[in-house]
Design a protein around this motif. Structure first.
Motif: not given
Length: 358
Positions: A179-191
């Motif tokens: 899980d990646f917390a890109i900034d206060d609003n955006w996030s991403a996940m790879l699995s």
């Protein structure tokens, strides 16, 4: 004079002791970390009855018996019935932690159906995680799916019964996700994961890949989810794209959305649902799930259903009662009537659930 001196000494000693106690308490308050280990969960039971069909079991065509109920997961028994007991132990450290989520009862058994045949597996989730940095968190083990609007635990859903999209999609995965917390609003996940719902092992060494892009604020959120990979030996790759979103329109009115599309070499399903919910008081809220769902085969629509589920939610402390009226309208006549001498296109049913969370 001696008395005065002793009194002054006693006062000084008491004053010093008070300062020391206050300083010690202040230091402990500042230095002592928050409680990291926690135990939580829920218990649920329900009553369900058909309104326009028989309340009894019928042959399922393979030598068994099934209840006449909406063909979705969970809460499909007649009369008074059990949901599950859910016990979650977790530990949250500064960098590492774990979650051990155990389920008991019919709902729990159905949730972990991907366990090996004959297994007494009661594990709903079992994973460890490592906060590599403020941006990256790695999770390793068995975790509930990231796709869809609804979840396994009844405490996480407004409606007690579940949707067709949830019932036909993944329940859980086993693998490694980042899980990646890109900034206060955006996030991403790879699995990278085992085939869907194979959470205990991977007998054929097949793998599935997942991804997610999320955006959230204090009042709303949206998550675009992807899944791709072989689910069984000899089958083509499955591709699923799923969008979930929700927003607080006002302080009392919330609107949720779920849309999904899944395809395996021309066979699959698609659907969408709206979840409007209105809070009338601190104790009571009412919500509707309106869902359209279609199954297709060889690239052509095979069957579809529209389901409207109206649910009330009344909280008494940690106990919540949920009366629910559900109407499933099918494209084809597949529901036995009350006399079991004909079939019809719709099923109306009533459910009253009681859910205790701790």
């Amino acid at each position: 004079m001696k008395t005065i001196t002793i009194t002054k000494i006693v006062k000084k000693v008491i004053f010093t002791a008070v300062l020391l106690v206050g300083f010690t308490g202040f230091s402990q308050e500042e230095e002592e970390p928050a409680q990291k280990f926690s135990l939580s969960g829920s218990v649920d039971a329900y009553y369900r009855a058909n309104i326009n069909s028989a309340n009894k079991t019928i042959p399922d065509g393979s030598g068994g018996e099934i209840f006449i109920a909406p063909p979705t997961s969970f809460a499909n028994a007649n009369g008074f019935a059990l949901g599950m007991a859910n016990v979650i132990a977790s530990y949250e450290g500064e960098k590492v932690g774990f979650v051990a989520d155990l389920v008991f009862g019919p709902r729990g058994e159905e949730a972990v159906f991907g366990s090996p045949v004959g297994s007494t597996n009661i594990v709903n989730q079992l994973y460890v995680y490592w906060k590599v940095s403020e941006v990256v968190t790695l999770t390793f083990g068995n975790f509930n799916t990231y796709l869809g609007y609804e979840v396994i635990s009844p405490t996480g859903n407004f409606n007690y019964s579940t949707s067709y999209m949830f019932s036909n999609g993944p329940f859980s995965h086993a693998g490694l996700k980042a899980d990646f917390a890109i900034d206060d609003n955006w996030s991403a996940m790879l699995s990278v994961m085992n085939p869907t719902d194979l959470t205990a092992d991977n007998p054929e060494s097949l793998y599935t890949y997942g991804a997610q892009l999320g955006y959230s604020t204090d009042a709303s959120s949206a998550y675009l989810n992807f899944l791709y990979g072989k689910q069984e030996l000899g089958a083509e790759n499955t591709f699923q794209v799923d969008l979930t979103a929700g927003s607080d329109i006002t302080d009392d009115f919330y609107l949720g959305f779920n849309g999904t599309y899944a395809d395996t070499d021309g066979d699959g399903f698609y659907g969408l649902a709206l979840y409007p919910q209105y809070k009338t008081s601190e104790a009571f809220a009412i919500g509707l799930r309106g869902e359209y769902f279609t199954v297709f085969a060889d690239g052509a629509d095979d069957d579809s259903v529209f389901a409207a589920t109206l649910t009330g939610s009344y909280a008494v402390g940690s106990l919540t009662f949920k009366p629910e009226l559900r109407i499933d309208s099918f494209e084809n006549e597949i529901i036995p009537n009350a006399d079991l001498d004909d079939v019809q296109k719709s099923l109306a049913s009533f459910t009253l659930a009681a859910i205790y969370s701790f």
